[in-house]
Scaffold this motif. Structure first.
Motif, short mmCIF file in Angstrom:
data_model
loop_
_atom_site.label_atom_id
_atom_site.label_comp_id
_atom_site.label_asym_id
_atom_site.label_seq_id
_atom_site.Cartn_x
_atom_site.Cartn_y
_atom_site.Cartn_z
N GLY A 19 6.27 6.79 -1.47
CA GLY A 19 6.36 5.52 -0.74
C GLY A 19 7.39 4.59 -1.38
N GLN A 20 7.36 4.50 -2.70
CA GLN A 20 8.34 3.67 -3.40
C GLN A 20 9.75 4.14 -3.11
OE1 GLN A 20 7.45 3.51 -7.58
NE2 GLN A 20 5.47 2.54 -7.26
N SER A 21 9.94 5.45 -3.17
CA SER A 21 11.25 6.03 -2.91
C SER A 21 11.72 5.73 -1.49
CB SER A 21 11.19 7.54 -3.15
OG SER A 21 12.37 8.16 -2.74
N ALA A 33 15.32 2.75 2.07
CA ALA A 33 15.54 1.91 3.25
C ALA A 33 16.31 0.65 2.88
CB ALA A 33 14.20 1.55 3.90
N ILE A 34 15.92 0.02 1.79
CA ILE A 34 16.60 -1.20 1.34
C ILE A 34 18.07 -0.92 1.04
CG2 ILE A 34 16.75 -2.84 -0.59
CD1 ILE A 34 13.64 -2.81 -0.61
N LEU A 40 7.38 3.27 6.79
CA LEU A 40 7.15 2.36 5.67
C LEU A 40 5.88 1.54 5.76
CD1 LEU A 40 10.77 1.02 5.09
CD2 LEU A 40 9.68 3.07 4.19
N LEU A 41 5.34 1.41 6.95
CA LEU A 41 4.11 0.62 7.10
C LEU A 41 2.87 1.50 7.16
CD1 LEU A 41 5.31 -2.14 9.60
CD2 LEU A 41 5.26 -2.21 7.10
N ARG A 56 0.84 -1.21 0.00
CA ARG A 56 0.00 0.00 0.00
C ARG A 56 0.87 1.26 0.00
NH1 ARG A 56 -3.14 -3.21 3.27
NH2 ARG A 56 -2.31 -2.35 5.19
N HIS A 57 1.94 1.22 0.78
CA HIS A 57 2.83 2.38 0.83
C HIS A 57 3.51 2.60 -0.53
CE1 HIS A 57 4.93 5.48 3.03
NE2 HIS A 57 6.11 4.99 2.68
#
Length: 159
Positions: A54-56, A61-62, A95-96, A47-48
């Motif tokens: 949100g994708q960015s 984070a990854i 992120l959530l 959803r994020h």
């Protein structure tokens, strides 16, 4: 092996038991918490990832997380467990999409596990999950389709 199978392999069995020991849950309880909580975390991430911001945030984070080869190796690092928990505490709110509390509530209701240990376990699992997804090729170009395909956590409840 598809992404769902990779997640099951990574978090199942001994991986769940190791995380459970750190937070005071037995292996069975840890597997139930992860089997219930990881699909909910994946749904929240999907959803994020529906927005460009949100994708960015997820990709950033990854990129900033270590590449954890296994749960055992992550926990073997100096302060490994506390670092994982701290990373989860920092990443989850952003992120959530504010779903951390409702995820924990759903997990404790569905599994009967103690909220304290379950919350810590889910916090520790989030950076591990993100690192694993990154190692399996999740990036800015495919994040929407990969997370969209994992939405619903099909097949993860059998950890």
């Amino acid at each position: 092996m598809n992404v769902t199978e990779i997640i099951q392999s990574y978090f199942g069995g001994e991986g769940a038991a190791q995380l459970g020991r750190v937070v005071g849950l037995d292996s069975s309880a840890a597997q139930k918490v992860l089997g219930t909580g990881l699909p909910l975390q994946l749904d929240a991430l999907a959803r994020h990832a529906e927005s460009a911001q949100g994708q960015s945030q997820i990709v950033e984070a990854i990129q900033n997380l270590p590449k954890f080869g296994s749960i055992q190796s992550a926990l073997a690092e100096p302060d490994g467990a506390s670092n994982l928990q701290r990373a989860g505490e920092l990443l989850a709110p952003a992120l959530l999409g504010g779903k951390s509390d409702s995820i924990l509530q759903a997990v404790t209701q569905q599994t009967g596990a103690v909220a304290g240990g379950s919350g810590k376990l889910l916090q520790m699992a989030l950076p591990l999950l993100l690192s694993l997804l990154g190692q399996r090729g999740l990036n800015v170009n495919n994040i929407g389709s990969v997370l969209g395909a994992l939405k619903g956590g099909a097949g993860l409840s059998g950890l």
